[in-house]
Motif scaffolding. Structure first.
Motif, mmCIF file in Angstrom:
data_model
loop_
_atom_site.group_PDB
_atom_site.id
_atom_site.type_symbol
_atom_site.label_atom_id
_atom_site.label_comp_id
_atom_site.label_asym_id
_atom_site.label_seq_id
_atom_site.Cartn_x
_atom_site.Cartn_y
_atom_site.Cartn_z
ATOM 1 N N PRO A 25 15.205 33.530 58.698
ATOM 2 C CA PRO A 25 15.690 33.370 60.064
ATOM 3 C C PRO A 25 16.792 32.319 60.166
ATOM 4 N N ASP A 129 10.312 17.785 54.188
ATOM 5 C CA ASP A 129 10.513 16.347 54.422
ATOM 6 C C ASP A 129 10.233 15.950 55.870
ATOM 7 N N SER A 158 12.659 20.901 50.084
ATOM 8 C CA SER A 158 13.484 20.231 51.077
ATOM 9 C C SER A 158 14.912 20.367 50.585
ATOM 10 N N ALA A 160 17.542 19.783 51.996
ATOM 11 C CA ALA A 160 18.394 18.665 52.406
ATOM 12 C C ALA A 160 18.361 17.537 51.385
HETATM 13 N N1 LIG Z 1 15.287 17.863 57.515
HETATM 14 C C1 LIG Z 1 15.798 18.921 56.918
HETATM 15 N N2 LIG Z 1 16.795 19.608 57.491
HETATM 16 C C2 LIG Z 1 17.284 20.698 56.846
HETATM 17 C C3 LIG Z 1 16.780 21.125 55.591
HETATM 18 N N3 LIG Z 1 17.469 22.245 55.225
HETATM 19 C C4 LIG Z 1 18.349 22.491 56.193
HETATM 20 N N4 LIG Z 1 18.247 21.565 57.169
HETATM 21 C C5 LIG Z 1 19.038 21.489 58.413
HETATM 22 O O1 LIG Z 1 18.713 22.625 59.196
HETATM 23 C C6 LIG Z 1 19.875 23.103 59.891
HETATM 24 C C7 LIG Z 1 20.120 24.577 59.529
HETATM 25 O O2 LIG Z 1 20.389 24.655 58.130
HETATM 26 P P1 LIG Z 1 21.292 25.813 57.530
HETATM 27 O O3 LIG Z 1 21.338 25.589 56.060
HETATM 28 O O4 LIG Z 1 22.593 25.920 58.251
HETATM 29 O O5 LIG Z 1 20.404 27.080 57.876
HETATM 30 P P2 LIG Z 1 20.759 28.641 57.697
HETATM 31 O O6 LIG Z 1 19.479 29.297 57.339
HETATM 32 O O7 LIG Z 1 21.891 28.830 56.745
HETATM 33 O O8 LIG Z 1 21.166 29.011 59.163
HETATM 34 P P3 LIG Z 1 22.013 30.299 59.693
HETATM 35 O O9 LIG Z 1 23.424 30.137 59.182
HETATM 36 O O10 LIG Z 1 21.887 30.175 61.173
HETATM 37 O O11 LIG Z 1 21.328 31.532 59.168
HETATM 38 C C8 LIG Z 1 21.017 22.193 59.466
HETATM 39 O O12 LIG Z 1 21.148 21.198 60.455
HETATM 40 C C9 LIG Z 1 20.529 21.581 58.160
HETATM 41 O O13 LIG Z 1 21.083 20.308 57.912
HETATM 42 C C10 LIG Z 1 15.710 20.361 55.003
HETATM 43 O O14 LIG Z 1 15.196 20.639 53.923
HETATM 44 N N5 LIG Z 1 15.263 19.279 55.717
#
Ligand SMILES: Nc1nc2c(ncn2[C@@H]2O[C@H](COP(=O)(O)OP(=O)(O)OP(=O)(O)O)[C@@H](O)[C@H]2O)c(=O)[nH]1
Length: 178
Positions: A25, A129, A158, A160
């Motif tokens: 998602p 995290d 995580s 990030a």
């Molecule tokens: N705290 C935290 N935030 C995260 C982590 N992974 C991603 N985020 C944050 O979650 C948000 C969405 O992350 P994306 O990597 O853009 O997610 P996506 O699945 O590619 O989203 P779409 O492009 O909408 O499909 C961003 O603000 C990221 O910095 C994590 O492991 N921990």
């Protein structure tokens, strides 16, 4: 981490072609995960973000990432390329508890797609995290994902902070090759 990943990937991917799809998602962390693999270049086409292999990954591994909405869309959007898929990563946001029931259905749908029958599937419980994140065990209890006759795994991550990124790639790599 880049150097270790590069060694690992070059060890695994030197002859056959592999194609991983990353499904999940919106905001589950797909893009963040891919950026940890050095995959920042992408082109956006028909709802699919296709990442090319011009950075860290060896030339015979392609990763495609997109937001999953339904089984119908998965088959339709990927069209013939669904037959090239050799591995599936399903990324979920461990803090988004209300969506886990949808995840359960999505995973069920994915493993019922005949073209994906032989592809191992890795469920990544991202954002571990965060204090509100459910543990992998708690998530397992809701999604009850235990497909038979299929290589599968569930891991915490995580993206990030890099935690679990290496392990995820290692698991899917081994599962596709063995
Ligand atoms: N705290 C935290 N935030 C995260 C982590 N992974 C991603 N985020 C944050 O979650 C948000 C969405 O992350 P994306 O990597 O853009 O997610 P996506 O699945 O590619 O989203 P779409 O492009 O909408 O499909 C961003 O603000 C990221 O910095 C994590 O492991 N921990």
């Amino acid at each position: 981490m880049g150097a270790i990943l590069e060694l690992l990937l070059n060890k695994f991917f030197n002859s056959s072609r592999y194609h991983i799809i990353i499904i999940g998602p919106a905001s589950s962390g797909k893009r963040t995960f891919l950026s940890k693999l050095g995959l920042n270049d992408h082109n956006f086409n028909n709802g699919i973000i296709a990442y090319n292999t011009n950075t860290l990954l060896p030339a015979d591994l392609t990763i495609t990432s997109f937001v999953y909405t339904s089984t119908f869309q998965l088959s339709r959007v990927l069209e013939d390329r669904i037959n090239e898929v050799t591995g599936i990563i399903y990324m979920l946001d461990s803090t988004n508890v209300s969506r886990l029931k949808v995840t359960k259905l999505e995973l069920k749908n994915i493993i019922n797609i005949p073209a994906l029958e032989n592809s191992p599937i890795l469920v990544l419980c991202n954002k571990q995290d965060l204090p509100t994140a459910k543990s992998v065990r708690e998530i397992e209890m809701v999604i009850k994902f235990e497909p038979e006759n299929k290589k599968w795994n569930i891991q915490g991550m995580s993206a990030a902070s890099d935690d679990g990124v290496f392990e995820a790639i290692e698991w899917i790599s081994r599962a596709m090759i063995n």
